[in-house]
Motif scaffolding. Sequence first.
Motif, PDB file in Angstrom:
ATOM      1  N   PHE A 191       0.839  -1.194   0.000  1.00 58.33           N
ATOM      2  CA  PHE A 191       0.000   0.000   0.000  1.00 58.33           C
ATOM      3  C   PHE A 191       0.876   1.247   0.000  1.00 58.33           C
ATOM      4  O   PHE A 191       1.985   1.248   0.539  1.00 58.33           O
ATOM      5  N   GLY A 192       0.359   2.312  -0.590  1.00 58.93           N
ATOM      6  CA  GLY A 192       0.905   3.652  -0.437  1.00 58.93           C
ATOM      7  C   GLY A 192      -0.191   4.549   0.093  1.00 58.93           C
ATOM      8  O   GLY A 192      -1.317   4.529  -0.422  1.00 58.93           O
ATOM      9  N   ALA A 193       0.111   5.326   1.134  1.00 59.48           N
ATOM     10  CA  ALA A 193      -0.888   6.170   1.774  1.00 59.48           C
ATOM     11  C   ALA A 193      -0.632   7.634   1.455  1.00 59.48           C
ATOM     12  O   ALA A 193       0.510   8.113   1.551  1.00 59.48           O
ATOM     13  N   PHE A 194      -1.697   8.349   1.088  1.00 62.10           N
ATOM     14  CA  PHE A 194      -1.615   9.765   0.744  1.00 62.10           C
ATOM     15  C   PHE A 194      -2.583  10.574   1.604  1.00 62.10           C
ATOM     16  O   PHE A 194      -3.656  10.091   1.967  1.00 62.10           O
ATOM     17  N   SER A 195      -2.180  11.814   1.878  1.00 65.01           N
ATOM     18  CA  SER A 195      -3.016  12.739   2.651  1.00 65.01           C
ATOM     19  C   SER A 195      -3.442  13.907   1.778  1.00 65.01           C
ATOM     20  O   SER A 195      -2.694  14.345   0.907  1.00 65.01           O
ATOM     21  N   MET A 196      -4.653  14.415   2.041  1.00 67.28           N
ATOM     22  CA  MET A 196      -5.124  15.635   1.380  1.00 67.28           C
ATOM     23  C   MET A 196      -5.493  16.699   2.411  1.00 67.28           C
ATOM     24  O   MET A 196      -6.413  17.494   2.213  1.00 67.28           O
ATOM     25  N   HIS A 197      -4.779  16.711   3.512  1.00 70.46           N
ATOM     26  CA  HIS A 197      -4.913  17.766   4.514  1.00 70.46           C
ATOM     27  C   HIS A 197      -4.776  19.128   3.828  1.00 70.46           C
ATOM     28  O   HIS A 197      -4.090  19.245   2.805  1.00 70.46           O
ATOM     29  N   PRO A 198      -5.414  20.180   4.343  1.00 70.48           N
ATOM     30  CA  PRO A 198      -5.394  21.462   3.646  1.00 70.48           C
ATOM     31  C   PRO A 198      -4.025  22.012   3.262  1.00 70.48           C
ATOM     32  O   PRO A 198      -3.928  22.784   2.304  1.00 70.48           O
ATOM     33  N   LEU A 199      -2.950  21.646   3.949  1.00 76.91           N
ATOM     34  CA  LEU A 199      -1.646  22.181   3.587  1.00 76.91           C
ATOM     35  C   LEU A 199      -0.786  21.182   2.814  1.00 76.91           C
ATOM     36  O   LEU A 199       0.412  21.394   2.635  1.00 76.91           O
ATOM     37  N   LYS A 200      -1.393  20.105   2.330  1.00 71.85           N
ATOM     38  CA  LYS A 200      -0.659  19.204   1.442  1.00 71.85           C
ATOM     39  C   LYS A 200      -0.652  19.765   0.022  1.00 71.85           C
ATOM     40  O   LYS A 200      -1.398  20.673  -0.318  1.00 71.85           O
ATOM     41  N   ASN A 201       0.195  19.176  -0.824  1.00 69.45           N
ATOM     42  CA  ASN A 201       0.314  19.675  -2.204  1.00 69.45           C
ATOM     43  C   ASN A 201      -0.988  19.491  -2.985  1.00 69.45           C
ATOM     44  O   ASN A 201      -1.312  20.292  -3.857  1.00 69.45           O
ATOM     45  N   LEU A 202      -1.704  18.419  -2.705  1.00 69.73           N
ATOM     46  CA  LEU A 202      -3.067  18.213  -3.225  1.00 69.73           C
ATOM     47  C   LEU A 202      -3.983  18.219  -2.012  1.00 69.73           C
ATOM     48  O   LEU A 202      -3.897  17.323  -1.173  1.00 69.73           O
ATOM     49  N   ASN A 203      -4.857  19.226  -1.920  1.00 75.92           N
ATOM     50  CA  ASN A 203      -5.557  19.425  -0.661  1.00 75.92           C
ATOM     51  C   ASN A 203      -7.053  19.634  -0.864  1.00 75.92           C
ATOM     52  O   ASN A 203      -7.524  19.907  -1.958  1.00 75.92           O
ATOM     53  N   VAL A 204      -7.783  19.468   0.247  1.00 75.68           N
ATOM     54  CA  VAL A 204      -9.238  19.614   0.224  1.00 75.68           C
ATOM     55  C   VAL A 204      -9.665  20.554   1.340  1.00 75.68           C
ATOM     56  O   VAL A 204      -8.832  21.139   2.029  1.00 75.68           O
ATOM     57  N   TRP A 205     -10.984  20.691   1.515  1.00 76.76           N
ATOM     58  CA  TRP A 205     -11.529  21.620   2.509  1.00 76.76           C
ATOM     59  C   TRP A 205     -11.777  20.894   3.832  1.00 76.76           C
ATOM     60  O   TRP A 205     -12.876  20.907   4.379  1.00 76.76           O
ATOM     61  N   GLY A 206     -10.768  20.238   4.342  1.00 74.78           N
ATOM     62  CA  GLY A 206     -10.897  19.468   5.573  1.00 74.78           C
ATOM     63  C   GLY A 206      -9.898  18.332   5.531  1.00 74.78           C
ATOM     64  O   GLY A 206      -8.739  18.522   5.172  1.00 74.78           O
ATOM     65  N   ASP A 207     -10.345  17.134   5.868  1.00 79.22           N
ATOM     66  CA  ASP A 207      -9.477  15.962   5.826  1.00 79.22           C
ATOM     67  C   ASP A 207      -9.887  15.033   4.692  1.00 79.22           C
ATOM     68  O   ASP A 207     -11.049  14.974   4.294  1.00 79.22           O
ATOM     69  N   GLY A 208      -8.918  14.305   4.202  1.00 83.06           N
ATOM     70  CA  GLY A 208      -9.157  13.303   3.174  1.00 83.06           C
ATOM     71  C   GLY A 208      -7.869  12.554   2.918  1.00 83.06           C
ATOM     72  O   GLY A 208      -6.772  13.074   3.145  1.00 83.06           O
ATOM     73  N   GLY A 209      -7.972  11.323   2.465  1.00 81.25           N
ATOM     74  CA  GLY A 209      -6.783  10.530   2.174  1.00 81.25           C
ATOM     75  C   GLY A 209      -7.083   9.451   1.170  1.00 81.25           C
ATOM     76  O   GLY A 209      -8.241   9.236   0.786  1.00 81.25           O
ATOM     77  N   ALA A 240     -16.355  -3.564  10.237  1.00 83.45           N
ATOM     78  CA  ALA A 240     -15.137  -2.792  10.050  1.00 83.45           C
ATOM     79  C   ALA A 240     -15.337  -1.330  10.449  1.00 83.45           C
ATOM     80  O   ALA A 240     -15.983  -1.043  11.456  1.00 83.45           O
ATOM     81  N   TYR A 241     -14.828  -0.420   9.655  1.00 80.57           N
ATOM     82  CA  TYR A 241     -14.676   0.976  10.050  1.00 80.57           C
ATOM     83  C   TYR A 241     -15.534   1.898   9.177  1.00 80.57           C
ATOM     84  O   TYR A 241     -16.051   1.492   8.144  1.00 80.57           O
ATOM     85  N   ASN A 242     -15.636   3.135   9.623  1.00 80.28           N
ATOM     86  CA  ASN A 242     -16.287   4.180   8.834  1.00 80.28           C
ATOM     87  C   ASN A 242     -15.228   5.231   8.530  1.00 80.28           C
ATOM     88  O   ASN A 242     -14.927   6.085   9.359  1.00 80.28           O
ATOM     89  N   SER A 243     -14.636   5.153   7.354  1.00 79.65           N
ATOM     90  CA  SER A 243     -13.604   6.107   6.951  1.00 79.65           C
ATOM     91  C   SER A 243     -13.728   6.349   5.460  1.00 79.65           C
ATOM     92  O   SER A 243     -12.883   5.937   4.665  1.00 79.65           O
ATOM     93  N   ARG A 244     -14.783   7.041   5.087  1.00 78.57           N
ATOM     94  CA  ARG A 244     -15.076   7.269   3.673  1.00 78.57           C
ATOM     95  C   ARG A 244     -14.639   8.674   3.261  1.00 78.57           C
ATOM     96  O   ARG A 244     -14.802   9.625   4.039  1.00 78.57           O
ATOM     97  N   LEU A 245     -14.111   8.792   2.063  1.00 77.83           N
ATOM     98  CA  LEU A 245     -13.870  10.115   1.498  1.00 77.83           C
ATOM     99  C   LEU A 245     -15.213  10.717   1.107  1.00 77.83           C
ATOM    100  O   LEU A 245     -15.953  10.146   0.304  1.00 77.83           O
ATOM    101  N   ASP A 246     -15.537  11.874   1.678  1.00 81.71           N
ATOM    102  CA  ASP A 246     -16.804  12.526   1.369  1.00 81.71           C
ATOM    103  C   ASP A 246     -16.845  12.938  -0.102  1.00 81.71           C
ATOM    104  O   ASP A 246     -15.838  13.368  -0.674  1.00 81.71           O
ATOM    105  N   THR A 247     -18.008  12.849  -0.689  1.00 81.55           N
ATOM    106  CA  THR A 247     -18.161  13.230  -2.090  1.00 81.55           C
ATOM    107  C   THR A 247     -17.789  14.701  -2.307  1.00 81.55           C
ATOM    108  O   THR A 247     -17.140  15.053  -3.305  1.00 81.55           O
ATOM    109  N   ILE A 248     -18.171  15.565  -1.392  1.00 79.19           N
ATOM    110  CA  ILE A 248     -17.839  16.988  -1.533  1.00 79.19           C
ATOM    111  C   ILE A 248     -16.325  17.182  -1.549  1.00 79.19           C
ATOM    112  O   ILE A 248     -15.790  17.977  -2.334  1.00 79.19           O
ATOM    113  N   GLN A 249     -15.614  16.452  -0.681  1.00 82.84           N
ATOM    114  CA  GLN A 249     -14.155  16.575  -0.677  1.00 82.84           C
ATOM    115  C   GLN A 249     -13.555  16.021  -1.970  1.00 82.84           C
ATOM    116  O   GLN A 249     -12.536  16.528  -2.458  1.00 82.84           O
ATOM    117  N   ALA A 250     -14.167  15.007  -2.527  1.00 82.64           N
ATOM    118  CA  ALA A 250     -13.687  14.469  -3.806  1.00 82.64           C
ATOM    119  C   ALA A 250     -13.848  15.496  -4.918  1.00 82.64           C
ATOM    120  O   ALA A 250     -13.013  15.584  -5.831  1.00 82.64           O
TER     121      ALA A 250
END
Length: 382
Positions: A191-209, A240-250
């Motif tokens: 696996f490779g893990a990526f973050s889309m925290h607001p100050l990452k190079n690719l970012n969203v309006w909150g959290d996402g990965g 299992a878990y609830n860790s979905r990328l929100d459609t708005i963040q996508a």
Amino acid sequence: MANQNFLPDQYDRTDALDINHNYLPDQFADYEEILAKVGEVVRKGDFTLGRAVDQFERDFAEVVGVKHAIGVGSGTDALFLSLKALGVSEGDEVITTPFTFYATIGAIVTAGARPVFVDVLDDFNINPDNIEAAITPKTKAILPVHWSGKPCRMDDILAIANRHGLKVVEDSCHGIQAKYKGKGAGSFGEFGAFSMHPLKNLNVWGDGGLACTNSDELAEKMRLMRNHGLIDRNRCAMFAYNSRLDTIQAVVASHVLQKIDHITESRIANSLYFDSQLSGISGITIPQRDSGEVKQVFHIYSLRYERRDELQAYLEARGVDAKVHYPIPMHLQPGAADWGYKPGDFPVAEACCATTMSLPVHEFVTREQQDRVVYLIKEFYR
């Protein structure tokens, strides 16, 4: 009692500085265009794992060079769920670096495992030459961190993992569009893990990965694990878990993804300009730049400075947002007290924490601003 939310005060302090790491108002100046796309989501009502998530996952996978990209709630969750999907559990050990963001270690610990640290090289990345000595019968995985968007020596790490039957999860949260020998960071391990925290190079309006993989089986497992283990509305394959990328963040992520080439090229150009202007100054150490086989994307532009704390205060007093990433290595954090580590265990990482400082290099930093920073640094060392 500590303030329950320390971030608003931090935002206010940063906003007062002229040359800033925070560039979000500029990057999202076209927010009305994004809001129009968000309006489509509102009209359709597919807020949870909607069509925009599917499209963004396909596009992101193509950028990284993998078969599958699975959107999750954060970069931390991408690491945690990757470890869980690979069977990491109580009593296991995961080898990683003490020079990283807290999330790397938090993901290992919340997966039930113990982090086992290996010192870093002068480029801030884990030293592959020291990994085998840290392997025990409890070792389940290696978790390298592509610090500041410079890929680790993945050939060496994969060779070690293969010899010992270990899994590899890449912390690529700094590494979108980074490459090692022509191959995308985040595409080497299971696996490779990526973050889309607001100050990452690719970012969203909150959290996402995102969790990326070339394995069909692991991709299917990850898609189940992020959404309660549901096969469909009425059947649960695993609890299992609830860790979905929100459609708005996508939607936001897809908008920024269209600009990612410019973002990456700007960061590289700004970082190399700083290199050229700061090289040769007594008291500053620039890490080696491997221009041939490595593409570094500079999520963070960090150098090592003598009298770092004095220089940081000097720059901040003159309007420059100079940050330390990060002053305390992970093995010496309060949360690591029970693991038995002590000062001196990882001398390179500790020296990096004592001397590194980061300067803004995002796409909205101007040459005039960079020249101002260079002038101030030279003035300080004179």
